[in-house]
Design a protein around this motif. Structure first.
Motif, PDB file in Angstrom:
ATOM      1  N   GLU A   1       0.822  -1.213   0.000  1.00 15.08           N
ATOM      2  CA  GLU A   1       0.000   0.000   0.000  1.00 15.08           C
ATOM      3  C   GLU A   1       0.860   1.269   0.000  1.00 15.08           C
ATOM      4  O   GLU A   1       0.475   2.300  -0.509  1.00 15.08           O
ATOM      5  N   ASN A   2       2.066   1.157   0.587  1.00 19.82           N
ATOM      6  CA  ASN A   2       2.861   2.360   0.769  1.00 19.82           C
ATOM      7  C   ASN A   2       4.039   2.494  -0.186  1.00 19.82           C
ATOM      8  O   ASN A   2       4.559   3.578  -0.372  1.00 19.82           O
TER       9      ASN A   2
ATOM     10  N   SER B   1      -3.352  10.561   9.822  1.00 21.09           N
ATOM     11  CA  SER B   1      -4.564   9.752   9.905  1.00 21.09           C
ATOM     12  C   SER B   1      -5.636  10.448  10.741  1.00 21.09           C
ATOM     13  O   SER B   1      -6.693   9.896  10.996  1.00 21.09           O
TER      14      SER B   1
ATOM     15  N   ASP C   1      -9.045  10.455   9.454  1.00 20.35           N
ATOM     16  CA  ASP C   1      -9.783   9.193   9.476  1.00 20.35           C
ATOM     17  C   ASP C   1     -10.454   9.077  10.836  1.00 20.35           C
ATOM     18  O   ASP C   1      -9.820   9.274  11.846  1.00 20.35           O
TER      19      ASP C   1
ATOM     20  N   ARG D   1     -10.340   9.426   3.309  1.00 17.55           N
ATOM     21  CA  ARG D   1      -9.286   8.701   2.581  1.00 17.55           C
ATOM     22  C   ARG D   1      -9.786   7.317   2.167  1.00 17.55           C
ATOM     23  O   ARG D   1      -9.399   6.783   1.157  1.00 17.55           O
TER      24      ARG D   1
ATOM     25  N   THR E   1      -9.208   4.231   3.262  1.00 20.64           N
ATOM     26  CA  THR E   1      -8.286   3.108   3.140  1.00 20.64           C
ATOM     27  C   THR E   1      -9.071   1.847   3.493  1.00 20.64           C
ATOM     28  O   THR E   1     -10.162   1.923   4.068  1.00 20.64           O
ATOM     29  N   GLU E   2      -8.495   0.709   3.164  1.00 22.65           N
ATOM     30  CA  GLU E   2      -9.203  -0.537   3.426  1.00 22.65           C
ATOM     31  C   GLU E   2      -9.534  -0.674   4.926  1.00 22.65           C
ATOM     32  O   GLU E   2     -10.661  -0.998   5.296  1.00 22.65           O
ATOM     33  N   ASP E   3      -8.535  -0.383   5.758  1.00 23.91           N
ATOM     34  CA  ASP E   3      -8.752  -0.460   7.208  1.00 23.91           C
ATOM     35  C   ASP E   3      -9.788   0.561   7.660  1.00 23.91           C
ATOM     36  O   ASP E   3     -10.611   0.288   8.534  1.00 23.91           O
ATOM     37  N   GLY E   4      -9.702   1.748   7.063  1.00 27.74           N
ATOM     38  CA  GLY E   4     -10.630   2.812   7.433  1.00 27.74           C
ATOM     39  C   GLY E   4     -12.071   2.412   7.147  1.00 27.74           C
ATOM     40  O   GLY E   4     -12.965   2.646   7.969  1.00 27.74           O
TER      41      GLY E   4
ATOM     42  N   LYS F   1     -15.098   9.468  -1.125  1.00 32.22           N
ATOM     43  CA  LYS F   1     -13.673   9.198  -1.332  1.00 32.22           C
ATOM     44  C   LYS F   1     -13.013  10.418  -1.954  1.00 32.22           C
ATOM     45  O   LYS F   1     -13.437  10.898  -3.018  1.00 32.22           O
TER      46      LYS F   1
ATOM     47  N   THR G   1      -9.600   5.978  -8.953  1.00 33.32           N
ATOM     48  CA  THR G   1     -10.553   6.538  -7.998  1.00 33.32           C
ATOM     49  C   THR G   1     -11.977   6.100  -8.322  1.00 33.32           C
ATOM     50  O   THR G   1     -12.735   5.709  -7.427  1.00 33.32           O
TER      51      THR G   1
END
Lengths: 303, 545
Positions: free
Chosen positions: A58-59, B209, B212, B239, B241-244, B265, B275
């Motif tokens: 990801e980074n 972050s 988030d 953002r 993100t997948e975790d978010g 997004k 996107t």
């Protein structure tokens, strides 16, 4: 100005379509052992040619030859600080600015952190489009600001320009484009993009470069390094880059580097044989002309 | 099971039955409104008289907010105006710098870890005679602990000497437009713009972050929604993100989560295609309380930060034109791909040149991909003029105007940024309505407090912080403003079929009020008390959160 101790950063600026991504990929292909860290605004499948990618999370994208690529989004400084912490440490950072970013503003920001310093700002323009772009109602001022803050301007995609003499005539009357260097396919040697190799360092590809010439200049007697660096970076010579050692009038050895009008002078710890590698563009001034002019200028200004 | 609620008055926003005394709810949805006699025919029911002396309106829809406000309340509130926190405590405004310092001191004394940073937010010295806050002021709080206070605009931060020291900036010789220097050559501790703020921000609790919402932040934000009568709220630049996304799904799925969150997004750091692809795949994860699959683009910066893109004659004080945050070609490609994929895009435009650019790009994209009912929305759109509103109408766009901004920064715009003429027409709600552009109005929380009734007050009265009416001609009626915070905002999100009015089939989302905003004097609209909300048929009493 002295170069700082941090990692050198080359900011590559230019509007969309100018060839920045191609330039970055060319640099990665020519890295030849140099560990380059690429910072891009947009992190996606398009940033790096697929065949160069070893792995990706990801980074960060890991690239053949120990190079890496990261995206910075809206946290440029944080990303630079993180890159500087990498082990092994990159030799050089190429920052591909977004198409609407103003590079001088990026440089001032980078001046805030000790991990990095801006070695040069390189602007690419799309030679075929630039005349229209500079009269576009939305982006003309942005593009002008980009090229005005650049040390080197490359008129890329010159092969697509139908009437070359017309372009040259226009460019020479449109500062700062009068000092632009014409290239195609973003084909710019690393020596030109990131700084010439020092005298004595091996150069497996030989000194000769596509659109550029390179020549070592030996300044006979000791001189004032600052005055000499200023001379080399003056508009008159149209030199692209120079790098090498000179003996100062104080007897000390100095490393001088110039890129466009920007110059750096650092005291060298070791005593080195004087000699400065000059790189010029074949499309602006030929080497014999430049060498002659350096002699004249030194005499005239007593350097 | 059917529950029928009685109320003093139910304002439905449904023109067939504009006002009712009873509303029947089943499975979290509105079964109908009317008299008890009419509703009881639906079958067995329980009569709930909790709201017998309350006014019920459709739950408010906040079309432009950021859930990070929930996270910010972990930090010390340093704002000039009174503001209610998620737990319902009203923090009085800190009217002087000394009061800000004192408040930070109180918080500092409670910290046990001597190295932990102390963070504050919502400072706004423009109301304190524009007196500059310096690192020396914050050094009075602590000289050994890094301290950072974010300004209300989000574009400026004040830090103490220790924070500068840790960040490597406690030195002379700095030459940066975002870092003013003291007479002694050291930074004053004011940091302007993200480039100056970021390197120090990470040491004082503000990191990347922060925008988030983690679980705690999103829960806190949910409480703020209940207190403001909000049942649907956007997170306008996430953002994602997948975790978010996982975290937001988990939090909003909790049985007691009181609002539907609509995160957009943000178009940043990825190509238009990536996107749009991401938005399409996120759409599949949509739940009742987390609506995914929309995009937010940012065309320019802010007016008070002089980074908004202005048409001629530019800024009143002569500042150079602002910056593009997204290139026209990128926006054009994003629009084209999004229209093709059926993904909605909201675009931040502050300056009128940015608005013009977005209009041009959408016009071009619509020629490639004609899309009836796209409802692409301009957000803030503060300086649009009549001609631009006409174009919005022709292009079937919506607008979400920043009514609150007018109160907080209207005086600054009049005096400094855009000058009298354009300040009078800023956030032109009346023009939007006259030209027929579907309109919402917003708070941009945490920039200004979440509170649609306050936003209504702003749009109706157009009073600035100094008490002047600015732009009489752009005032709108309470009726129109109340529509803007319910059905109006729902429309800009393609959600007017689900929420925004109280009528059969829609989600049972109510704002429960102590007074009737339709009958109070216009100047009192902001003082209408919110009892709480009903969201999806679940009751949330603000007092017992």
């Amino acid at each position: 100005m002295s170069s700082n101790k941090g990692l050198p950063v080359t900011i590559v600026t230019g509007y969309l379509g100018a060839g920045k991504t191609t330039l970055v990929n060319n640099a990665l292909r020519k890295a030849n052992g140099l560990k380059l860290a690429i910072l891009v605004n947009e992190f996606g499948s398009l940033a790096i040619d697929e065949d160069l990618i070893i792995s990706q999370d990801e980074n960060m994208i890991s690239i053949a030859g120990g190079c890496v690529c990261c995206s910075y989004g809206n946290d440029l400084l944080l990303s630079l600080m993180e890159l500087a912490k990498l082990d092994p440490k990159p030799n050089h950072i190429i920052l591909e600015a977004s198409g609407v970013a103003i590079p001088s503003a990026i440089e001032t920001s980078i001046s805030l952190i000790e991990e990095c310093y801006v070695e040069s700002i390189v602007a690419l323009v799309d030679a075929e489009q630039i005349r229209d772009q500079l009269s576009d109602k939305y982006v003309a001022d942005t593009i002008l600001a980009q090229i005005q803050s650049a040390d080197l301007i490359f008129a890329n995609k010159i092969d697509l320009v139908k009437n070359l003499s017309d372009f040259n005539c226009w460019a020479s009357n449109s500062p700062p484009l009068d000092s632009c260097i014409c290239v195609s396919h973003s084909n710019i040697e690393l020596d030109v993009l990131l700084g010439v190799k020092r005298v004595g360092e091996s150069n497996p590809q030989g000194p000769h470069i596509n659109e550029f010439w390179s020549k070592t200049y030996i300044p006979g007697a000791p001189l004032d390094p600052k005055a000499f660096a200023k001379l080399l970076s003056g508009s008159d010579l149209k030199l692209v880059r120079t790098k090498g050692y000179v003996r100062g009038t104080d007897g000390k050895t100095y490393l001088i580097q110039t890129v466009g009008h920007r110059y750096y002078i650092d005291l060298s710890a070791e005593l080195k044989e004087p000699g400065v590698v000059l790189i010029g563009s074949k499309s602006s001034k030929h080497e014999s002309e430049v060498l002659e002019r350096i002699g004249e200028l030194r005499k005239k200004s007593d350097v | 099971m059917i529950v029928i609620y009685s109320a003093k008055k139910i304002i439905t926003m449904n023109s067939a039955i504009p006002v009712a005394s009873y509303v029947a709810v089943k499975d979290g949805k509105v079964l109908g409104t009317g008299s008890l006699e009419e509703l009881q025919k639906w079958g067995e029911f329980r009569l709930d008289t909790t709201f017998e002396d309350k006014i019920i309106m459709p739950g408010f829809v906040e079309g432009h907010a950021h859930t990070m406000e929930g996270t910010l309340w972990r930090y010390v509130y340093c704002g000039f105006f009174d503001r209610m926190d998620p737990d319902g405590n009203t923090w009085s405004g800190a009217k002087t710098i000394d009061r800000v310092v004192q408040r930070l001191k109180e918080a500092e004394s409670k910290l046990t870890d001597p190295d932990a940073p102390l963070s504050g937010w919502q400072l706004d010295p423009i109301y304190m005679d524009n007196k500059r806050v310096s690192r020396k002021d914050l050094d009075k709080v602590s000289s050994t602990r890094p301290i950072g206070v974010l300004h209300a605009s989000g574009h400026i931060m004040n830090v103490n000497s220790k924070a500068l020291e840790i960040g490597g900036l406690m030195k002379t010789g700095i030459n940066h437009p975002g870092i003013p220097l003291d007479e002694d050559g050291y930074p004053t501790g004011e940091l302007y713009g993200p480039d100056a703020m970021t390197p120090i921000g990470v040491h004082v609790g503000f990191n990347r972050s922060m925008t988030d919402s983690d679980e705690e932040g999103l829960l806190a934000f949910g409480k703020l929604c209940v207190r403001a009568g909000v049942t649907t709220v956007t997170d306008l630049a996430a953002r994602l993100t997948e975790d978010g996304v996982d975290s937001m799904l988990k939090t909003t799925n909790q049985e007691s989560y009181p609002a539907t969150v609509v995160p957009l997004k943000v178009f940043l750091g990825a190509t238009p295609k990536e996107t749009v692809d991401l938005a399409v795949s996120l759409k599949k994860k949509t739940t009742d309380r987390l609506k995914l699959g929309r995009i937010k683009a940012v065309a320019d910066g802010s007016i008070q930060g002089f980074s908004a893109r202005m048409r001629w004659p530019g800024y009143y004080n002569g500042a150079p034109n602002g910056l593009w945050y997204t290139a026209p070609e990128q926006l054009s490609e994003l629009y084209r791909l999004a229209l093709e994929a059926g993904v909605q895009v909201h675009t931040h435009t502050n300056g009128d040149e940015a608005t013009e650019m977005a209009l041009d790009m959408l016009e071009g994209a619509l020629k490639v991909n004609p899309s009836p009912d796209h409802r692409f929305t301009l957000q803030h759109c503060q300086l649009a003029d009549l001609a631009q509103f006409r174009r919005m109408k022709k292009l079937d766009m919506c607008v979400n105007l920043f009514a609150n901004h007018h109160f907080y920064w209207g005086d600054e715009h009049y005096r400094l940024t855009v000058g009298p003429d354009r300040a009078l027409r800023m956030n032109a709600c009346s023009t939007a309505l006259t030209t027929g552009v579907p309109m919402a109005i917003h708070s941009d929380a945490p920039v200004t407090p979440l509170g649609p009734l306050f936003t209504v007050w702003c749009g109706v009265n157009r009073i600035t912080a100094s008490g002047r009416v600015q732009g009489e001609a752009e005032k709108i009626t309470a009726k129109d403003a109340l529509y803007a915070i319910t059905l109006g905002a729902a429309y800009t999100l393609h959600m007017d079929n689900e929420v925004g009015s109280i009528e059969t089939g829609k989600r049972a989302d109510f704002a429960v009020l102590e007074d009737d905003p339709y009958s109070v004097a216009p100047e009192n609209l902001k003082d209408v008390k919110v009892w709480g909300t009903v969201q999806g048929g679940r009751i949330f009493d603000a007092k017992s959160l």
